[in-house]
Design an enzyme around this catalytic site. Structure first.
Site: not given
Ligand code: ATP
Ligand code: MG
Length: 450
Positions: A75, A77, A156
């Site tokens: 996705d 963001d 994170d």
């Molecule tokens: P995926 O492709 O698996 O969705 P993602 O990196 O996009 O991986 P998400 O859980 O969708 O993971 O979170 C989006 C973003 O928000 C992360 O890349 C990170 O920058 C931030 N984020 C999400 N959860 C946390 C957390 N618990 N603490 C700090 N930052 C976070």
């Molecule tokens: Mg994501």
């Protein structure tokens, strides 16, 4: 755009620039190759609209990371300095969601873009009513807005804190995320122990990303995990379910679950995992279930969370069933009670939503019916709405050696066989000791396979 045009005309290759104060590096497209065309049109619409209205807006997180390693993002963001209300006012199809963090969902066609407002850094909270931590340091509410720099610090891992500006095609890198991508290293931002205390789920995320990206976890990032693993017990069980589901549906569930175990994080998630994996059938069953999940997702097929959790909890159910049998309970009522025992035990740690209970119980309860291969029973089972899930489940049991492979093969053949073959496959009905006449029950006529 204009800057880019001038560069193109002059044929100059711009070099990365570092902002001394924030340590932020601006990396030009010539160094990272991520072009605007690779961004989902809906996400471009969101960043363009926000920027045209005078706000800052970047693609951030998993999408930038995945595109940089040539993976398809799950996705997109967007992070911006516009408040949730200001974002909502710019997009007709949008709504504010979330309590812990307020976000805006912007929709175009079937796509949804998650837009978050830059967060303030944890250290510079002036308004402590908006960011609340509990007595273990866990942040329970967090709605203080900040700027791009503070937003980056709050993310994170370094590889998740890369910001992409589609209008200049630059990547903004605060903590060496691009270098970590190149070195295949997962590194937490800031002091690891503090970051895990703020949000223990970050430890699970480390296991998920290491498995999904095939990155190694940096030593300093890994070191405090063993000691802090128990903090996962403070995380609300519903959030644990959400994070675990992300891990199981990452396409690398097998690796990720073993990574969780290697980091000692499974105690608060799947307490029985050690016991299951120590036993040959249990290990083969879990590995087969996770491997099948990964294969299905990689082939673009759907995966049912109920099926997944039914698999993960199957051996725990067996243990609970045997406990009741050894207390002298009758098999079927004991099994029904054991299903509730299993679901209730699990709910206190990681809450599988109740809406999945029905399907999990059906899959489990159907198992005994696959053993009944005489008379009309197999035909009736074929028409059961959960036949497919029950059958897939019995194949896993056969694959793991828990039951004879022959039983799985029998059902594989029976489903698609013609009527005569089916009739010839039926086993002789055992003579019932209670009622010998039962044996003479009539066979049903044709029943279509589902
Ligand atoms: P995926 O492709 O698996 O969705 P993602 O990196 O996009 O991986 P998400 O859980 O969708 O993971 O979170 C989006 C973003 O928000 C992360 O890349 C990170 O920058 C931030 N984020 C999400 N959860 C946390 C957390 N618990 N603490 C700090 N930052 C976070
Ligand atoms: Mg994501």
């Amino acid at each position: 755009m204009i800057k880019k045009l001038i560069r193109r005309v002059l044929g100059k290759k711009p070099a990365a620039k570092t902002d001394k104060k924030s340590r932020m590096q601006r990396i030009p497209v010539s160094e990272h190759q991520l072009t605007r065309e690779q961004i989902l049109p809906c996400a471009l619409k969101v960043t363009d609209t926000l920027q045209d209205a005078g706000y800052e807006a970047y693609i951030v997180g998993g999408a930038v990371r995945d595109l940089l390693i040539a993976k398809t993002p799950k996705d997109f963001d967007v992070a911006t300095n516009a408040t949730p209300e200001q974002v909502r006012d710019l997009f007709r199809r949008s709504r504010i969601i979330g309590r812990r963090f307020r976000l805006v969902h912007v929709l175009c066609g079937n796509d949804t873009i998650e837009v978050s407002t830059f967060r303030a850094s944890a250290a510079s909270e002036e308004d402590d009513t908006k960011q609340i931590t509990d007595d273990t340091g866990r942040i329970v509410r967090d709605n203080v807005f900040g700027d791009l720099t503070s937003d980056a610090e709050r993310r994170d891992f370094t590889v998740n804190a890369l910001y992409y500006d589609p209008s200049t095609e630059e990547v903004l890198d605060y903590r060496g995320g691009l270098a970590d991508i190149r070195n295949k290293t997962l590194r937490i931002i800031g002091d690891p122990a503090t970051r895990y205390r703020e949000d223990p789920v970050r430890m699970m995320r480390a296991a998920r990303f290491a498995a999904k990206l095939d990155f190694r976890i940096d030593e300093t990032t890994r070191a405090p995990i063993a000691e802090l693993a128990d903090l996962l017990n403070n995380v609300p069980p519903s959030r644990m379910f959400d994070e675990m589901l992300k891990l199981l549906l990452s396409g690398h569930a097998l690796r990720a679950v073993h990574q969780l175990r290697a980091e000692g994080l499974h105690h608060g998630i799947l307490p029985m995992l050690d016991t299951i994996l120590e036993q040959e059938h249990g290990k083969r069953f879990i590995n087969a279930a996770l491997h099948n999940t990964d294969l299905r997702l990689q082939a673009g097929k759907s995966v049912s969370p109920a099926f997944l959790f039914a698999s993960l909890l199957w051996h725990e159910l067996q243990i609970n069933h045997h406990k009741r049998l050894s207390r002298g309970e009758l098999s079927i009522p004991a099994f029904n009670e054991a299903m509730d025992d299993t679901l209730n035990q699990q709910r206190s740690r990681l809450a599988v939503p109740r809406r999945l209970d029905g399907m999990m119980k059906e899959i489990w309860s159907l198992q005994v019916r696959f053993e009944q291969r005489s008379g009309s029973r197999p035909y009736r089972l074929l028409t059961h709405p959960r036949f497919r899930a029950g059958y897939d489940f019995i194949l896993l049991r056969a694959e793991s050696g828990e039951i004879a492979a022959e039983l799985g093969e029998w059902w594989t053949t029976f489903q698609t066989a013609d009527e005569d073959t089916r009739a010839s496959m039926l086993l002789k009905e055992p003579v019932s000791a209670v009622n010998p006449k039962r044996r003479r029950r009539k066979k049903p006529t044709v029943v279509a396979a589902s």
